[in-house]
Design an enzyme around this catalytic site. Sequence first.
Site, PDB file in Angstrom:
ATOM      1  N   ARG A 107      46.840  25.202  40.110  1.00 10.43           N
ATOM      2  CA  ARG A 107      46.094  24.022  40.528  1.00 10.43           C
ATOM      3  C   ARG A 107      45.762  23.134  39.330  1.00 10.43           C
ATOM      4  NH1 ARG A 107      41.461  24.437  41.617  1.00 10.43           N
ATOM      5  NH2 ARG A 107      41.060  26.535  40.819  1.00 10.43           N
ATOM      6  N   LYS A 252      44.180  25.412  48.858  1.00  6.92           N
ATOM      7  CA  LYS A 252      42.825  25.350  48.337  1.00  6.92           C
ATOM      8  C   LYS A 252      42.120  24.052  48.699  1.00  6.92           C
ATOM      9  CE  LYS A 252      42.447  29.387  46.454  1.00  6.92           C
ATOM     10  NZ  LYS A 252      41.533  30.386  47.069  1.00  6.92           N
ATOM     11  N   HIS A 271      34.748  33.036  49.624  1.00  6.98           N
ATOM     12  CA  HIS A 271      35.925  33.355  48.836  1.00  6.98           C
ATOM     13  C   HIS A 271      35.919  34.861  48.612  1.00  6.98           C
ATOM     14  CE1 HIS A 271      38.365  32.877  44.880  1.00  6.98           C
ATOM     15  NE2 HIS A 271      39.171  32.900  45.921  1.00  6.98           N
ATOM     16  N   SER A 289      39.185  36.513  39.566  1.00  4.77           N
ATOM     17  CA  SER A 289      40.475  37.055  39.159  1.00  4.77           C
ATOM     18  C   SER A 289      40.305  38.266  38.245  1.00  4.77           C
ATOM     19  CB  SER A 289      41.268  35.976  38.423  1.00  4.77           C
ATOM     20  OG  SER A 289      42.514  36.464  38.009  1.00  4.77           O
ATOM     21  N   LYS A 293      39.732  42.446  43.769  1.00  7.07           N
ATOM     22  CA  LYS A 293      39.441  41.992  45.135  1.00  7.07           C
ATOM     23  C   LYS A 293      40.563  42.329  46.120  1.00  7.07           C
ATOM     24  CE  LYS A 293      39.300  37.482  45.588  1.00  7.07           C
ATOM     25  NZ  LYS A 293      40.376  36.948  46.455  1.00  7.07           N
ATOM     26  N   THR A 294      41.793  42.036  45.710  1.00  8.17           N
ATOM     27  CA  THR A 294      42.930  42.305  46.594  1.00  8.17           C
ATOM     28  C   THR A 294      43.240  43.791  46.651  1.00  8.17           C
ATOM     29  OG1 THR A 294      43.892  40.129  46.168  1.00  8.17           O
ATOM     30  CG2 THR A 294      45.371  41.834  46.981  1.00  8.17           C
ATOM     31  N   ASP A 308      41.635  36.617  51.053  1.00  4.48           N
ATOM     32  CA  ASP A 308      41.132  35.564  50.168  1.00  4.48           C
ATOM     33  C   ASP A 308      40.011  34.694  50.729  1.00  4.48           C
ATOM     34  OD1 ASP A 308      41.195  34.255  47.679  1.00  4.48           O
ATOM     35  OD2 ASP A 308      42.553  32.721  48.428  1.00  4.48           O
ATOM     36  N   ARG A 372      53.888  33.604  41.974  1.00  6.54           N
ATOM     37  CA  ARG A 372      53.227  33.899  43.256  1.00  6.54           C
ATOM     38  C   ARG A 372      54.239  34.209  44.350  1.00  6.54           C
ATOM     39  NH1 ARG A 372      47.345  33.632  43.850  1.00  6.54           N
ATOM     40  NH2 ARG A 372      46.591  32.641  41.938  1.00  6.54           N
TER      41      ARG A 372
END
Length: 579
Positions: A107, A252, A271, A289, A293-294, A308, A372
Amino acid sequence: MLSRPILRAQTLARSAVRAFSVAPVDTSGDLKFPEALDYNISKTFTGPDTCKEVGIDSLGINNATTIYKNLTFEELFEHEKANNEGVIAKAEYGETFTVDTGKFTGRSPADKWIVQNVGSESDKNMWWGDVNKPITPEIFDDLYETAIKHMNSKEKLYVADVYCGANKATRRKVRFVHEMAWQQHFVTNMFIRPEQGDEITGEHDFTVINACSETNKKWKEHNLNSEVAVAFNIEKKVAVILGTWYGGENKKGIFSLMNYWLPMNGIMPMHCSANVGKSGDTALFFGLSGTGKTTLSADPERALIGDDEHGWDDDGVFNFEGGCYAKTIDLSEQTEPEIYRAITQNAMLENVAIKDDNVPDYFDTSKTQNGRVSYPIFHIPGYHEPQQAGHPKNVIFLTCDAYGVLPPVSKLTSGQALYQFVSGYTSKVAGTERGITEPTATFSACFGAAFLTLHPTRYAELLQEKLEKHDSNAYLVNTGWTGGGNGVGNRMSIKDTRACISAILDGSINDSEFESDDIFGFAMPKTLGTVDPNVLNPRNAWADKDAYDAAAKKLSDMFKENFKKYSDAENDYSKYGPL
């Protein structure tokens, strides 16, 4: 490739299987995911009245004579190949289309702008500042005209109508206008696809015009940051993207808007990742990051709701998205099998190195460390098909503390949970970014400051209301260092972290006796299954207690300094921070 009637027959035959399992079905490479066939509302419009038929003439787009709307996964793949938009990677589990987004591999937050319509609802509510930078309506109109002129130079366009939000009562209808098939592929993966026969009709809640191959040549005159512009006009319900090909700008941007719309109706945008247990207990995992989390929400004993972005309303938790957008750096089947196996047809790779034999190389980061893959959520075995579940029993804040100060798990009071939520703490370590040579504290409000449109305390107020109303438990889990900071101590073992998470989810942590951290006030379990008791209390894990005390004092001062910017808010949560 099998014919569509045969494929459809296979899907119907497997419907009973899908009621019990959503794991991929082996069809010798012809069709791995029958769910893909449920998305089939494809239409192609041709002729001089094409733009009017599709409804984009109201945007000022009126020259295209061919418009492809909501193409199926198979059709998108064929268009991408025919248009030469990228290369076909020979991933281990199937051919996967791969695109290169040029110099923008992430981004461009410095180029994100919000129209300040003076006196409007958005003007009064927006959290103006570095995250939400204002531009005038006149500048936006210039950007819009540039995007429309560019789109009118195209003979063919791609239009996707999708939903954001799994809850039908509160979901938003979003239209994307793109110039390339892979862009439609990206939003098809990432948003909620209308079911067969459920074409989106009526007025859209928002429209994104992505003219990525055009730039804003008047950027200096406009006093903007560069030729790139990602600009939103909330009152006009439209956004334009200029100069950046990065797919994540589509995703996003809408998440930022959900962060604006939903709180107005008492709904909490988040988030975070989410999963649900066999007994129906929902868990949320907030984290920046590198915090896990994932990874930690991917649990073979629990079903993934989403990885997410979620909302929390009166019915419970719901996913905003219809897919996942995972990093591929150093990806292997051994480390992250579910993501690795999800890379097959329907998925799409972005900025991933491709070897001479067209095999993807996830360890080659010469292009970017932010390679990604986007894929529909049904590529994950055991996903929670409704993408909605009840109110969370447990809310987990993940942090990677490189100072080695925070305990591996601690139970938070309601006030402490709000303080940690607004703080959004983790730390960067040497090697993660150029110039980082020692641990660097990072605070990102609500674990996603870049996407907030309202003041962080607005979201904290909603969280407080939800936690208290639904009696949800809150925990802080440190996946960072123990026994010393980075370079002295050791990274928390994944075995111990998973033991902490399991104890939270099965409730056994409540059988523990707790003690209070002297500086942060956290309630730390004295014993917890097989986890070393000396690890549970971080001070005990340090050989040099004075060094621990100094590091803890340093980190607590960072928390206090960061929180000064929120102390003048109507609800001041600073009293729940370090002592």
